[in-house]
Design a protein around this motif. Structure first.
Motif, mmCIF file in Angstrom:
data_model
loop_
_atom_site.group_PDB
_atom_site.id
_atom_site.type_symbol
_atom_site.label_atom_id
_atom_site.label_comp_id
_atom_site.label_asym_id
_atom_site.label_seq_id
_atom_site.Cartn_x
_atom_site.Cartn_y
_atom_site.Cartn_z
ATOM 1 N N ARG A 73 -29.783 13.917 0.460
ATOM 2 C CA ARG A 73 -28.555 14.579 -0.034
ATOM 3 C C ARG A 73 -28.923 15.890 -0.708
ATOM 4 N NH1 ARG A 73 -24.030 14.770 1.638
ATOM 5 N NH2 ARG A 73 -23.716 12.518 1.560
ATOM 6 N N PHE A 83 -22.384 18.313 15.269
ATOM 7 C CA PHE A 83 -22.078 18.582 13.855
ATOM 8 C C PHE A 83 -21.058 17.564 13.367
ATOM 9 C CE2 PHE A 83 -22.037 21.255 10.159
ATOM 10 C CZ PHE A 83 -20.793 21.045 9.597
ATOM 11 N N MET A 94 -23.973 10.644 11.575
ATOM 12 C CA MET A 94 -23.362 11.920 11.184
ATOM 13 C C MET A 94 -24.394 13.031 11.332
ATOM 14 S SD MET A 94 -20.256 12.456 9.873
ATOM 15 C CE MET A 94 -20.326 13.556 8.444
ATOM 16 N N HIS A 95 -23.931 14.197 11.861
ATOM 17 C CA HIS A 95 -24.767 15.396 11.923
ATOM 18 C C HIS A 95 -25.975 15.253 12.844
ATOM 19 C CE1 HIS A 95 -22.315 17.584 9.219
ATOM 20 N NE2 HIS A 95 -22.727 17.035 8.093
ATOM 21 N N ARG A 99 -32.000 14.651 11.580
ATOM 22 C CA ARG A 99 -32.184 14.814 10.115
ATOM 23 C C ARG A 99 -32.673 13.515 9.449
ATOM 24 N NH1 ARG A 99 -26.686 14.682 6.494
ATOM 25 N NH2 ARG A 99 -25.681 12.946 7.537
ATOM 26 N N HIS A 168 -27.834 23.260 7.274
ATOM 27 C CA HIS A 168 -26.745 22.827 6.387
ATOM 28 C C HIS A 168 -27.138 23.052 4.923
ATOM 29 C CE1 HIS A 168 -23.888 20.019 4.536
ATOM 30 N NE2 HIS A 168 -23.394 19.644 5.670
ATOM 31 N N LYS A 192 -10.779 21.736 7.336
ATOM 32 C CA LYS A 192 -10.933 20.287 7.548
ATOM 33 C C LYS A 192 -10.233 19.456 6.459
ATOM 34 C CE LYS A 192 -15.025 18.859 8.977
ATOM 35 N NZ LYS A 192 -16.519 18.731 9.133
ATOM 36 N N ASP A 213 -13.653 22.515 2.775
ATOM 37 C CA ASP A 213 -14.450 22.123 3.943
ATOM 38 C C ASP A 213 -13.946 22.934 5.128
ATOM 39 O OD1 ASP A 213 -15.538 18.862 5.220
ATOM 40 O OD2 ASP A 213 -16.105 20.941 5.735
ATOM 41 N N GLU A 272 -23.350 27.181 5.249
ATOM 42 C CA GLU A 272 -24.149 26.690 6.372
ATOM 43 C C GLU A 272 -24.168 27.646 7.557
ATOM 44 O OE1 GLU A 272 -21.962 22.631 5.090
ATOM 45 O OE2 GLU A 272 -22.637 22.712 7.159
#
Ligand code: TA6
Length: 302
Positions: A73, A83, A94-95, A99, A168, A192, A213, A272
């Motif tokens: 985080r 994404f 997610m993402h 990662r 990000h 978003k 967002d 980002e």
């Protein structure tokens, strides 16, 4: 490769060392005359960069996890090949796919006050139904009085591939409520937090007054983040990127995030460098795409 082997092959005495990080995954620790930095092999995840004479520029949560199967985080998560949520597979992470996986070290070098680290990971078609293609990724991190991150994607499939990607970046901020972001004026963005409506950013620089967002489309200009609390301006320039994301979870969303402290939302802002949605990249077989961001920080006059 364990820490001892990594140090034998890639350590730069007095500047770059491999060590066991939080929760035990290996990380790179850089201490040079121009900056200090910490970079985990897990996700090729930069979690700390502090140029000499400045407050840390990269935010990482004190509650972050550092374990397999969990994203860190904060820092600079590497988002590829999609994404946010996968468009059709709710079980997909997610993402994207990289990662939360360990990357390998390819190169370390120190020259002219800059420490360069190249990390790599390969994606194989048979490994994932969510994105069944062959690709080779390289992340080149240049650590000095400025920070450069460049993500190279090589298409190793027989046909063209299409992907989204993002660096990000979580910026460390004194107080996000006092922060102003220049460089996104008069552009289109997807909001978003308002049903993904497409909106037009006004002539005024962006400020953060609630959960924010936004995916700004067709944006290539440098952005300047003015932080009067820390009396500094952070500049994020970029190349090979047509989308810019601005994100702050604000109070309620932050409170729902287990790996985020209750008041940390005030001290971070994600700006980002990305290619998302209509800006997704289509790459011919064998070709390579490079997306880079360059971050610098300057003291502001009182
Ligand atoms: O980049 C903004 C965003 O897509 C937000 O919607 C929020 O989900 C953020 O990424 C963090 O995502 P993560 O999966 O790291 O919790």
């Amino acid at each position: 490769m364990i820490v001892q082997q990594l140090n034998q092959r890639f350590a730069l005495p007095g500047v770059l060392l491999f060590e066991r990080g939080q929760g035990n995954p290996p990380r790179i620790h850089v201490e040079s005359e121009t900056c200090e930095a910490v970079l985990y092999l897990h996700g090729a995840h930069l979690v700390h960069w502090q140029p000499r004479g400045h407050h840390p520029v990269i935010f990482t949560s004190h509650r972050s996890r550092y374990a397999e199967g969990h994203p860190i985080r904060g820092g600079v998560p590497i988002v590829f090949p999609w994404f946010a949520q996968h468009p059709s597979d709710a079980a997909a992470p997610m993402h994207g796919l990289v990662r939360q996986r360990p990357w390998r070290v390819e190169r370390t070098e120190a020259r002219d006050g800059v420490v360069l680290v190249t990390l790599a990971i390969d994606l194989n078609a048979q490994e994932s139904t969510a994105w069944p293609f062959d690709a080779a990724l390289r992340l080149i991190v240049e650590l000095g009085e400025h920070l450069n991150l460049t993500l190279h994607v090589q298409n190793r499939s027989a046909n063209a591939i299409t992907f989204e990607s993002a660096l990000h970046t979580y910026l460390a901020i004194g107080d996000v409520q006092q922060t102003t972001v220049h460089g996104l004026e008069k552009t289109r963005y997807i909001d978003k937090v308002d049903q993904f409506k497409e909106k037009w950013a006004g002539r005024e620089p962006a400020t953060i007054t609630g959960e924010t967002d936004r995916v700004y489309l067709d944006t290539t200009a440098p952005c300047h983040v003015d932080d009067p609390t820390l009396r500094r301006r952070i500049t994020v320039s970029k190349s090979g990127s047509c989308s810019t994301v601005l994100w702050n979870p604000w109070i309620e969303k932050a409170a729902r995030m287990a790996d985020f402290g209750p008041d940390e939302w005030k001290h971070m802002l994600c700006l980002e460098t990305a290619n998302i949605g209509p800006n997704a990249v289509t790459l011919p077989a064998g070709a390579t795409h490079a997306m880079g961001c360059h971050i610098s920080v300057a003291h502001m006059k009182a």
